[in-house]
Design a protein around this motif. Sequence first.
Motif, short mmCIF file in Angstrom:
data_model
loop_
_atom_site.label_atom_id
_atom_site.label_comp_id
_atom_site.label_asym_id
_atom_site.label_seq_id
_atom_site.Cartn_x
_atom_site.Cartn_y
_atom_site.Cartn_z
N ALA A 146 -5.85 54.61 -50.47
CA ALA A 146 -6.83 54.33 -51.42
C ALA A 146 -8.01 55.25 -51.77
O ALA A 146 -8.39 55.57 -52.74
N TYR A 153 -6.47 58.57 -53.39
CA TYR A 153 -6.13 58.60 -54.63
C TYR A 153 -6.82 57.77 -55.89
O TYR A 153 -6.55 57.98 -57.02
N LYS A 154 -7.86 56.93 -55.30
CA LYS A 154 -8.72 56.19 -55.96
C LYS A 154 -10.01 56.70 -56.05
O LYS A 154 -10.79 56.93 -57.01
N LYS A 167 -10.00 62.50 -56.82
CA LYS A 167 -9.15 62.56 -57.88
C LYS A 167 -8.34 63.67 -57.58
O LYS A 167 -8.86 64.59 -57.00
#
Length: 327
Positions: free
Chosen positions: A303, A306-307, A310
């Motif tokens: 999380a 990748y959240k 970027k």
Amino acid sequence: MKFKAIKGHQGIGMEVQDVTYVEAARWGKHRGWRYVLGLVVIFFVGLVVGGIAAPRIAFLFGGQEGLAAFRRLDYAAFGPVGSFVAVRAIFPFFLAGILIAVTLIHQRHPRTLVTAREKISWRRIGHGFVAWFVPILLIAGLGQYFFYPDTFSFNFDLTTFALFVPLALVFTAIQTTTEELFFRGYIMQGASIVWTNRVFLALVPATIFALAHLLNPEASAGGWLTVFFNYFLVPGLVWTVVSLIDGTTELAIGVHFANNIGGVLLFNVAGSAADAPALFTISKFHATYTALSMLVVVPVFLAIAYKVFKRDETSEPVFQSNRMGRR
């Protein structure tokens, strides 16, 4: 699952689409026998040359007594700092072997073990470090203290710790980077010459990584649970799949360093493979908690990676002026 690729250029004016570091294995010279020869070179430099140099390093630490202790594998005789260095002194030689194999045998840039781009993204390596260090510290470290406070003891020798920190940072960075370049870099690329199937590419380095760590004290203490969760699944399979998704080993390099430096400097399990004078020593290895904590650490890590962070989308183009055939 989408495997991201990197756009670039091959040669002069020829645009290449979907270039990942795995596909960079086909740059330079890449016949199967070259990978076999490369492995021979890597292990020769690492084990033979490193084996010749290691006793001399031991002599620098403890003279004749240190040399004798090294020959009987009594690393504790060097003290907490000396034993840490003695155990990891061989990794610079393995790193040299990897660089020699890629540069001379495969005739491509060692950077291709990390990325197909012209520049390594240190920012992405930093993302990997933060994304793993935060959950591993809170869940595997402080969480374990919450359940087993009696097994934690504080290291009051802060002078030794202060002297140890720079050595720990340097040698741990060399160790973890070497392992990433070998397992998720060289081994992965060599496997891709045999078969480009993604499941195959994920399983080969993950399996070899787990097998290479079977002699660690944690593997003996934790049994199959530790071998599966803490070596094969994480970091073996998860970090390999992440490298395939990213198209580079940048994230995995940062993650591996964060994982090991936390155990070296903050929470160290007594008698572990990474035995070191950390701030806190854990007297007992809790295999079940450590394995189960990975089931929480991994999704939190993904999380953040990748959240919160970027993926880098811009880079210098990939110029490969002499992409060679199978020679």
